[in-house]
Design a protein around this motif. Structure first.
Motif, PDB file in Angstrom:
ATOM      1  N   ALA A  25      61.733  15.301  36.831  1.00 33.67           N
ATOM      2  CA  ALA A  25      62.922  16.065  36.454  1.00 33.67           C
ATOM      3  C   ALA A  25      63.992  15.138  35.888  1.00 33.67           C
ATOM      4  N   SER A  29      65.487  15.405  32.137  1.00 33.49           N
ATOM      5  CA  SER A  29      66.929  15.499  31.914  1.00 33.49           C
ATOM      6  C   SER A  29      67.369  14.507  30.837  1.00 33.49           C
ATOM      7  N   MET A  53      70.262  24.160  28.548  1.00 31.49           N
ATOM      8  CA  MET A  53      69.846  24.925  29.728  1.00 31.49           C
ATOM      9  C   MET A  53      68.721  24.190  30.468  1.00 31.49           C
ATOM     10  N   ALA A  54      67.769  23.658  29.718  1.00 33.86           N
ATOM     11  CA  ALA A  54      66.670  22.894  30.334  1.00 33.86           C
ATOM     12  C   ALA A  54      67.202  21.644  31.023  1.00 33.86           C
ATOM     13  N   GLU A  57      68.894  22.624  34.267  1.00 35.40           N
ATOM     14  CA  GLU A  57      67.896  22.958  35.289  1.00 35.40           C
ATOM     15  C   GLU A  57      67.264  21.694  35.867  1.00 35.40           C
ATOM     16  N   ALA A  60      69.683  20.098  38.183  1.00 28.81           N
ATOM     17  CA  ALA A  60      69.788  20.865  39.430  1.00 28.81           C
ATOM     18  C   ALA A  60      68.608  20.581  40.345  1.00 28.81           C
ATOM     19  N   ILE A  61      67.425  20.450  39.775  1.00 23.90           N
ATOM     20  CA  ILE A  61      66.234  20.132  40.579  1.00 23.90           C
ATOM     21  C   ILE A  61      66.413  18.774  41.245  1.00 23.90           C
TER      22      ILE A  61
END
Length: 71
Positions: A25, A29, A53-54, A57, A60-61
């Protein structure tokens, strides 16, 4: 940081010692951040939005996994 390798994938796409989902992740990012810059340079607004958006996310992960591992 290099992308996760396609060789010897397990069912969760991890290899022993590869850092697992948090590292993946984090890589995603960073990679989407670079792609956003390319899209912005060419005024590809919808792609910028989707890539952002990706990236959000992925961040956030990373944040959730790191917070859950410290509890």
């Amino acid at each position: 940081m290099s992308p996760p390798s396609d060789s010897k994938k397990s069912s969760r796409y991890t290899r022993p010692g590869d850092g697992g989902p948090v590292e993946a992740a984090q890589y995603l990012s960073e990679a989407t951040g670079q792609l956003i810059q390319v899209a912005q340079a060419h005024r590809l607004d919808t792609l910028c939005y989707l890539l952002d958006m990706a990236r959000m996310e992925a961040r956030a992960i990373v944040r959730r996994r790191r917070n859950s591992s410290t509890e």
